[in-house]
Each structure stands twice: as C-alpha cells, then as structure tokens.
Motif scaffolding. Sequence first.
Motif, PDB file in Angstrom:
ATOM      1  N   UNK A   1      40.833 -90.747 117.473  1.00  0.00           N
ATOM      2  CA  UNK A   1      41.046 -89.505 117.705  1.00  0.00           C
ATOM      3  C   UNK A   1      41.263 -89.210 119.454  1.00  0.00           C
ATOM      4  N   UNK A   2      42.161 -88.044 119.952  1.00  0.00           N
ATOM      5  CA  UNK A   2      42.184 -88.023 121.413  1.00  0.00           C
ATOM      6  C   UNK A   2      41.022 -86.973 121.481  1.00  0.00           C
ATOM      7  N   UNK A   3      40.554 -87.369 122.513  1.00  0.00           N
ATOM      8  CA  UNK A   3      38.907 -87.019 123.170  1.00  0.00           C
ATOM      9  C   UNK A   3      39.578 -88.535 124.787  1.00  0.00           C
ATOM     10  N   UNK A   4      39.109 -87.336 125.631  1.00  0.00           N
ATOM     11  CA  UNK A   4      38.524 -87.981 127.185  1.00  0.00           C
ATOM     12  C   UNK A   4      39.877 -87.796 127.601  1.00  0.00           C
ATOM     13  N   UNK A   5      40.967 -87.137 127.331  1.00  0.00           N
ATOM     14  CA  UNK A   5      42.780 -87.258 128.573  1.00  0.00           C
ATOM     15  C   UNK A   5      43.385 -88.752 127.416  1.00  0.00           C
ATOM     16  N   UNK A   6      42.284 -88.863 126.245  1.00  0.00           N
ATOM     17  CA  UNK A   6      43.805 -90.141 125.719  1.00  0.00           C
ATOM     18  C   UNK A   6      43.428 -90.533 124.537  1.00  0.00           C
ATOM     19  N   UNK A   7      44.171 -91.455 123.560  1.00  0.00           N
ATOM     20  CA  UNK A   7      43.691 -91.502 122.209  1.00  0.00           C
ATOM     21  C   UNK A   7      42.909 -92.781 122.278  1.00  0.00           C
ATOM     22  N   UNK A   8      41.787 -92.797 121.679  1.00  0.00           N
ATOM     23  CA  UNK A   8      40.815 -93.783 121.766  1.00  0.00           C
ATOM     24  C   UNK A   8      40.678 -93.543 120.231  1.00  0.00           C
ATOM     25  N   UNK A   9      39.685 -95.487 119.772  1.00  0.00           N
ATOM     26  CA  UNK A   9      38.868 -95.462 118.677  1.00  0.00           C
ATOM     27  C   UNK A   9      38.442 -95.406 118.032  1.00  0.00           C
ATOM     28  N   UNK A  10      37.716 -95.341 117.198  1.00  0.00           N
ATOM     29  CA  UNK A  10      36.066 -94.648 116.747  1.00  0.00           C
ATOM     30  C   UNK A  10      36.046 -95.389 115.673  1.00  0.00           C
ATOM     31  N   UNK A  11      34.804 -94.998 114.796  1.00  0.00           N
ATOM     32  CA  UNK A  11      34.174 -96.069 113.438  1.00  0.00           C
ATOM     33  C   UNK A  11      33.718 -94.506 112.438  1.00  0.00           C
ATOM     34  N   UNK A  12      33.978 -94.662 111.154  1.00  0.00           N
ATOM     35  CA  UNK A  12      33.241 -93.416 110.680  1.00  0.00           C
ATOM     36  C   UNK A  12      32.751 -93.827 109.721  1.00  0.00           C
ATOM     37  N   UNK A  13      31.305 -93.636 108.411  1.00  0.00           N
ATOM     38  CA  UNK A  13      31.581 -93.126 107.520  1.00  0.00           C
ATOM     39  C   UNK A  13      31.872 -92.117 106.380  1.00  0.00           C
ATOM     40  N   UNK A  14      31.818 -92.053 105.346  1.00  0.00           N
ATOM     41  CA  UNK A  14      32.109 -90.955 104.505  1.00  0.00           C
ATOM     42  C   UNK A  14      31.121 -91.057 103.039  1.00  0.00           C
ATOM     43  N   UNK A  15      30.514 -89.991 102.731  1.00  0.00           N
ATOM     44  CA  UNK A  15      29.316 -89.903 101.815  1.00  0.00           C
ATOM     45  C   UNK A  15      30.106 -88.495 101.109  1.00  0.00           C
ATOM     46  N   UNK A  16      30.982 -88.882  99.922  1.00  0.00           N
ATOM     47  CA  UNK A  16      30.785 -87.295  99.038  1.00  0.00           C
ATOM     48  C   UNK A  16      30.502 -86.966  98.049  1.00  0.00           C
ATOM     49  N   UNK A  17      30.446 -86.011  97.603  1.00  0.00           N
ATOM     50  CA  UNK A  17      29.422 -85.678  96.707  1.00  0.00           C
ATOM     51  C   UNK A  17      28.057 -85.800  97.269  1.00  0.00           C
ATOM     52  N   UNK A  18      27.459 -85.423  98.380  1.00  0.00           N
ATOM     53  CA  UNK A  18      26.219 -85.329  98.168  1.00  0.00           C
ATOM     54  C   UNK A  18      25.561 -83.709  97.877  1.00  0.00           C
ATOM     55  N   UNK A  19      24.003 -83.834  97.673  1.00  0.00           N
ATOM     56  CA  UNK A  19      23.359 -82.101  97.268  1.00  0.00           C
ATOM     57  C   UNK A  19      22.022 -82.636  98.908  1.00  0.00           C
TER      58      UNK A  19
END
Length: 458
Positions: free
Chosen positions: A278-296
């Motif tokens: 992601x581009x944040x703070x003036x440069x490209x940085x590494x980040x981590x995420x989790x994704x859960x689909x189909x939630x209510x």
Amino acid sequence: MLIQQFHSLLDQGWRRAFPQGRSHRRAIEHAIAMPCVFGRRTVSRTICALGRSQQDWSADYKVFSRCRWEQDLLFEPVIDEYLARYPKGLVVAAVDDTHLRKTGKKIKSAQWLRDPVSPPFHVNLMYGQRFLQMSMLFPHYREGDHAPRGIPVRFREAPPVKKPGRRASPEEIQEYKKLKKEKNLPSQALEMIRQLRSSFDKRGGAERVLLSVMDGSFCDKTMFRAELDRTCLIARCRKDARLCFPAAPGGRRKYDPQRFTPEDVRKQQELPWKGLRVYVGGKWRRARYKEVKGVLWKRGGGTRELRLIVIAPVPYKLSKNSRLNYRQPAYFLTTDLVTPAKRLSQACFDRWQIEINHRDEKDILGVGQAQVTSELSVPRHPALAVASYSMLLLAALREFGPGRTHDYTVLPKWRKYSKRPSFLDIVTLLRSDTSNEASVSSFLNHNFYQNLARFADT
C-alpha cells in the motif's frame, strides 16, 4: 501561472451555478481573495483586499444571502478531472463530517455538539455547526511516486435535530423522534452519495462503480441496508461487532447460531495473513490483511452478505534506534463482493486525505470564520470557501502536476523534503502571482497585492 489557471477554472466551471454574470464575477473575486488574505477569513476582509473598502458592501453580502445559486454545481470540474485522469476502475470518494466552531447566538443551525477532539473518558461540548463533506480520492501513485490527494466534491450543512424542551407536548416529542431517525447523519450521507452518483451519470461516468469510504460513525444499519445503484460502501467497524455466516439451507433459520467478532478473526491462527503493498506515508509499504467473505451482520446489514477485511497493525519506529511500536489494527465491512481486497485496503488508507482536507479548510482557509447570520449565508459561505479550496487544488494539479516542482517556494531548512506540495505552498504561490498586475488586472483590483498587507489587521 497558477492564478490564471485558477481564474480559468472558476470562470468556466462555475458559470452554470450562477443565474447572472455579475453575481458570477463577484463570487470569483471572493473565491480568489479568500485564500490570499491574512488573518481571519471574513467577508469584510476580502472586500478590503478587493479594493472596495470605501464602497457600498451590501452587494458582496447579497451574493450569499439573496442570489440563488447551486452550491453542488461549484464542484463539477473536480468530477470531470477525475473521470478524465482515471478513465478505468473504481471511483473512490471519502465521506466524513466536520464541526465548525461558532460564537454567535443568532445562527439558527448552531447548537451544542460533542467535541470530536475530547478524550474518550470525558466528553466535552462545543458550540458550532455540523457539516458533511465528500472528497474524491485521486490515486496519484498510479502516475508515479506521488501521494494521493483528496479534493472535496460536496460540502453541506447537516445539523442534528434539536431536542424539544421540558414543556414540549407529546406530539412534539413524537415528531422529534421521527425526525431524529429521518435526519440523522447516515441518512444525510446516503442522500449525498445518491446525488453524487447522479452527478457522475450526467458527467459521463454511468459505467463506473462508486465506492464510498467511511469511518465508524457511518457503520450502522441505515447505511448497510440501503439500496444503492452501482454504489458500494466500506466502513470501519467495531472490533466487537457480532457477525455470523448464513444458516445451513433447508431450515427456517437465516443466521448461523455461532457468532464471531472481527477481533476473533484477527486472533484466529487457522486463517493465515496475506501480504499486500500500500502507498502510505510517502512510499510503498508492506502490510498484512485477512479476508472473510459472505458474513452477515444481523444488527447492521441484516441478511445482506458482506465482506470483512482485517488489516494488521503496521510496525514503526519513532527514531532509528528506538524500539518497535505498533499501531492499532483496523476492521472494515464492505458491500463490495467483487473488487480485490488489496484495492479496497488501499482505499481505506487513502481515506485519511479527507482529514487533511478538514485541517486545511479550518487552519489555512479559515472556513467558518465569516461573520454571517442570514439563513442562506450561514451554509453557503463555507460551501463557497470549500469550493474555492477544491478549485485551487485542481488548478495546481493541472498546472504543475501531482508532484512538487521548482515552481513552489523552497522549503525552510528545518522542513523535510516533501514529494507533493502542501496547500500552504499552493496559497503562497498564489499570493506571489497576484503581485503581477499585468496578469491579474482583468479580474482583480490593481492594488490587490498591496491591500493584502494593508488590511491584514482590519
């Protein structure tokens, strides 16, 4: 020159908003003078800068109190620029509310509000107005090593419904409860999103999907149960929101009895983290995420399927030799089930640009400092000031591009190098351009540059 590009945008882009040419010209004069003047941005100070301190001032005030002009039409050039610069992909807009402090007791829409900067353990109050703003998020990192920027496209007053007094009748109390549901902040935000969607359709963006990025104050059932055409929502949610999956088919149950929270998903070891840039703070940085689909979300979205995105805290250091610190994790719910999670995560990071807009509008441009009490002037003068802010950002983008060039003033030695110009840099360059009388004589007073210093303390 920046001022010529700025005047051209105001002249061509604002022509449809005003019913008469003379009111259009006077509004342009105020839009140019407002960022340039020093001190408080009042109407009287702009009048003095324009060289009309010894003339009748009523016409300048009547531009806001009597002239019938459409404030939403002032932002149309921003929509045209976004569609032309980024012809493909999502159209990303941030939504947020902001408060303008007031002291006058004759302003009907001003009331006591919760101070947003008060600590969580002690709620403070402030007297002022509440406005709702939408900003287009320009992804300049697609064009090179440039930071994104938010440019406002809507700025409207969104006052809370006033609570009746102790002696109110039962009918008045019932009407108050009804209006409180109909005129709450998410409802007014939905109306603004639908109107922006209509504006994009008229400007040639009917095939583009609009993505509205919001903070936690808009994450409720009003937003997530609304039917929106070609529009998706993504909002920051609570870490303890009770989520579930759809119940197994074949029964009457709609929701699975097993509940979980976004915090449970973050701590779940079986669900691995995924990496993204992601581009944040003036440069490209590494980040981590989790994704859960189909939630209510039973209390929020009902039976509407949503997608949960959990972004891990990004480690950072205060200095080169300091210990490693961590920010707070972020949890987002979205109605967009198609767009890749990496694109949505970048939009969540870009949402911070609307907070920068609020800071520039209040601290540098002085939005809300005008001493007006007319019913029409109170919401429209801030709208014109924010529209002037948008046009100035757009003029700098067209004239010099998204990056910082040698046209801007050299930064002081104690300032770190910035890849993009700040709004204060743009205002400084605009003031410098007004000193060239040959370039501004056709639309500004020939003594405008001298009047800026002469009437700085009036």
